[in-house]
Scaffold this active site. Sequence first.
Site, PDB file in Angstrom:
ATOM      1  N   ASP A 135       7.442  -5.744   3.221  1.00 28.44           N
ATOM      2  CA  ASP A 135       6.388  -5.616   4.217  1.00 28.44           C
ATOM      3  C   ASP A 135       5.088  -6.243   3.714  1.00 28.44           C
ATOM      4  O   ASP A 135       4.677  -6.014   2.570  1.00 28.44           O
ATOM      5  CB  ASP A 135       6.178  -4.111   4.500  1.00 28.44           C
ATOM      6  CG  ASP A 135       5.195  -3.871   5.619  1.00 28.44           C
ATOM      7  OD1 ASP A 135       5.483  -4.295   6.743  1.00 28.44           O
ATOM      8  OD2 ASP A 135       4.140  -3.262   5.358  1.00 28.44           O
TER       9      ASP A 135
ATOM     10  N   GLN B 187      -4.049   3.944   4.565  1.00 32.32           N
ATOM     11  CA  GLN B 187      -3.123   3.116   3.770  1.00 32.32           C
ATOM     12  C   GLN B 187      -3.910   2.482   2.629  1.00 32.32           C
ATOM     13  O   GLN B 187      -4.719   1.582   2.845  1.00 32.32           O
ATOM     14  CB  GLN B 187      -2.472   2.041   4.663  1.00 32.32           C
ATOM     15  CG  GLN B 187      -1.438   2.640   5.608  1.00 32.32           C
ATOM     16  CD  GLN B 187      -1.050   1.713   6.756  1.00 32.32           C
ATOM     17  OE1 GLN B 187      -1.920   1.223   7.482  1.00 32.32           O
ATOM     18  NE2 GLN B 187       0.235   1.487   6.931  1.00 32.32           N
TER      19      GLN B 187
ATOM     20  N   GLU C 184       7.871 -10.554   4.952  1.00 31.53           N
ATOM     21  CA  GLU C 184       7.289 -10.385   6.296  1.00 31.53           C
ATOM     22  C   GLU C 184       5.863 -10.944   6.288  1.00 31.53           C
ATOM     23  O   GLU C 184       4.888 -10.212   6.229  1.00 31.53           O
ATOM     24  CB  GLU C 184       7.298  -8.899   6.693  1.00 31.53           C
ATOM     25  CG  GLU C 184       6.873  -8.649   8.121  1.00 31.53           C
ATOM     26  CD  GLU C 184       5.482  -8.037   8.276  1.00 31.53           C
ATOM     27  OE1 GLU C 184       4.957  -8.081   9.401  1.00 31.53           O
ATOM     28  OE2 GLU C 184       4.917  -7.533   7.291  1.00 31.53           O
TER      29      GLU C 184
ATOM     30  N   ASP D 241       6.061  -5.002  16.208  1.00 32.03           N
ATOM     31  CA  ASP D 241       4.640  -5.360  16.105  1.00 32.03           C
ATOM     32  C   ASP D 241       4.174  -6.126  17.346  1.00 32.03           C
ATOM     33  O   ASP D 241       4.953  -6.476  18.229  1.00 32.03           O
ATOM     34  CB  ASP D 241       4.400  -6.182  14.837  1.00 32.03           C
ATOM     35  CG  ASP D 241       4.301  -5.286  13.603  1.00 32.03           C
ATOM     36  OD1 ASP D 241       3.858  -4.128  13.752  1.00 32.03           O
ATOM     37  OD2 ASP D 241       4.687  -5.729  12.513  1.00 32.03           O
TER      38      ASP D 241
ATOM     39  N   HIS E 104       0.831  -1.213   0.000  1.00 34.64           N
ATOM     40  CA  HIS E 104       0.000   0.000   0.000  1.00 34.64           C
ATOM     41  C   HIS E 104       0.857   1.250   0.000  1.00 34.64           C
ATOM     42  O   HIS E 104       2.057   1.197   0.254  1.00 34.64           O
ATOM     43  CB  HIS E 104      -0.915   0.009   1.237  1.00 34.64           C
ATOM     44  CG  HIS E 104      -0.214  -0.406   2.501  1.00 34.64           C
ATOM     45  ND1 HIS E 104      -0.337  -1.651   3.055  1.00 34.64           N
ATOM     46  CD2 HIS E 104       0.663   0.251   3.296  1.00 34.64           C
ATOM     47  CE1 HIS E 104       0.414  -1.743   4.147  1.00 34.64           C
ATOM     48  NE2 HIS E 104       1.033  -0.610   4.310  1.00 34.64           N
TER      49      HIS E 104
ATOM     50  N   ARG F 251      13.416  -6.058   3.478  1.00 32.96           N
ATOM     51  CA  ARG F 251      12.241  -6.597   4.175  1.00 32.96           C
ATOM     52  C   ARG F 251      11.007  -6.184   3.378  1.00 32.96           C
ATOM     53  O   ARG F 251      10.683  -5.000   3.277  1.00 32.96           O
ATOM     54  CB  ARG F 251      12.163  -6.031   5.593  1.00 32.96           C
ATOM     55  CG  ARG F 251      10.938  -6.463   6.397  1.00 32.96           C
ATOM     56  CD  ARG F 251      10.933  -5.708   7.717  1.00 32.96           C
ATOM     57  NE  ARG F 251       9.871  -6.086   8.626  1.00 32.96           N
ATOM     58  CZ  ARG F 251       8.630  -5.603   8.596  1.00 32.96           C
ATOM     59  NH1 ARG F 251       8.262  -4.757   7.654  1.00 32.96           N
ATOM     60  NH2 ARG F 251       7.751  -5.969   9.506  1.00 32.96           N
TER      61      ARG F 251
END
Length: 652
Positions: free
Chosen positions: A284, A252, A326, A396, A184, A282
Amino acid sequence: MGNQEVLAQKIASYFEAFELNARSGDRDFFLRVTEGIDSLQTLYFNLYGDHPDRANQFDQLLATVFQAYQQRADTLKDRDLEKLAQGNWFLSNKLAGMSLYVDRFCGKLSEMESKLPYLEDLGINFLHLMPLFESPEGESDGGYAVSDFRKVSKRFGSLEDLAKLMHTLHLKEMNVMLDIVLNHTSDRHEWAKKAKSGDKHYQDYFYMYDNRWIPNQFEESMPEIFPESSPGNFTWSEECQKWVMTVFHSYQWDLNYRNPQVLREMLDTLFFYANLGVDLLRIDAPAFIWKQTGTSCQNLPQAHTILQLIKQAVHMASPGMALLGEAIVAPADIMAYFGRGEQQGKECDFAYNATQMALQWDMLASGETKVMLQAQPILDQKPFGCSWIAYTRCHDDIGLGYDDYMIAQAGKDPYLHRRFLKEYFTGKTLGSPAKGALFSSNPKTGDARISGTLASLCGLEKALDENDPGQLELSIQKILMMQAHSFFLGGLPMIFYGDEIGYTNDYSYRSDPAKNYDNRWMHRPLFDWGKAAKIHEFGSIEAQIYAGTQRLLSIRKKLAAVGDYKNISWMGPHNIHIAGYLRSLGPQRIFVVFNFSSQFQSMTWYAFKEHGLIPHQLWDHWNEEIIPVGLDHEYFHLAPYEFRILEVMPKD
Ligand code: GLC
């Protein structure tokens, strides 16, 4: 002319157009492109085979790969070749990572260099700098709502500062991990702004609908990611009078990869990061990048195809950059991110070992290893050459995402067990020393995840509040045991900044309107260098945790068998409170054993004799002592939350 010849001609014409030399300077690139182009094309047509402009779009994508290679600095090309020569460089036991927010850690990128000695002293040689690119101040999701993929946010400094820091890190032989947010953009990204203003071209970059007809169909099978702060998966845009897909926060906007231009633009962005010198990218939230009504819109086959295509393209133009997917999803689904069937080992090089991370917490709360052991047959399927990010905490929440059947096979009721875990970590269970909070509780499904720092979840905060020296000591022991469990398991250890000195929860986010809807901020500390200085005060909490973490990393770096070479075997459940694994490589054999319970525990020495070897004596790297192995019916003992790192020694 057959397809192979067409592709060969295509390669030749691109070499000419980009003024590259297939015979000398760019020969390695030529070989990689020749080897991979067929598969790149097949993957591309799997996705866009029905697209009317597919051939032209594929050519543009290929041009993006060539351009990325052409613009790659010679120093990085040399680094690529060195890494390729080493084979899977990232499996090594010598690597140790830390994830940090530059602004919360030290303010600006330009300040980072002066802080490197602290990290190096701890043993860190792999830095994950949390999102740095521009994202709106109040609606940033910690930087995961990006409004400009190529402009470093002023909060951190400039692109030059980042490039300078990366150069310094490479000179110090430190590796760098950055994020790419593929799924996004922020609703204030240029593409979103143009879409809002009615530009059809950019409206096609997102999932936008005039009415609820299709959104309602999606909603029937899509779970909610942030049900409390951002319920549903669509947001009404006043500006363009459309419903926009927003799986995460309402600001987003999900990118539409059915549009091949989105993939090409994002691949170009990805190479922009590669050419900054990123060693591990990474990716996402890759589980979400393809959407289809009637599905959960997670882990769809096309999402995997996109990742395989990205891997192939990266292998051509910037092969020194490894990829981390991820995907925080169910165990079997995580495994798919390493590629399946013919694509095995050709998708992501890394995934987060989110299952084991959550199961470590399960073991800590329940004091038992049974559920954890049920997950191992799946986790063992990780292909050779791929690896885990091994961690106990990150920025997270902790999701209890392992399967119900694993809990049931361990003889527990899944609903009650999960309820117990949620109550334990929020301190509601009698005797629980944990101080965490529930994140994203969903009353419709009963799901919830857990926020809180490593230290607070291990009881340090409560021990300090209650001034209880016994609990304090125990909490430090638990913190180190949790870290040891992930450091030695296999994979790249990724410490979350602050955990090395025992940060407890920070509740100041509650009075910040940009953060108060998201309690993950409680475990994202504002680093206090005064507190960090206490590592030099003998006996302080900070000194104990820092020194312990440092020592664990230095032991890890000495033991080649701790590298991730598909070389782990779990010890049998001789005592359900003790978790133990054997790591072996060549003649080196290391048993790492952990007592997850609050009581003294024992198991017979026979437990060490089941793996085709009869050890006679063990060297305990943690306590630095020789331990003679007893007879089969004699006992090996562990104190509450004690762990040992036991290397099998030669007979005499
Ligand atoms: C990833 C990030 C998380 C973020 C989400 C949406 O899961 O780790 O922090 O909220 O993606 O970008």
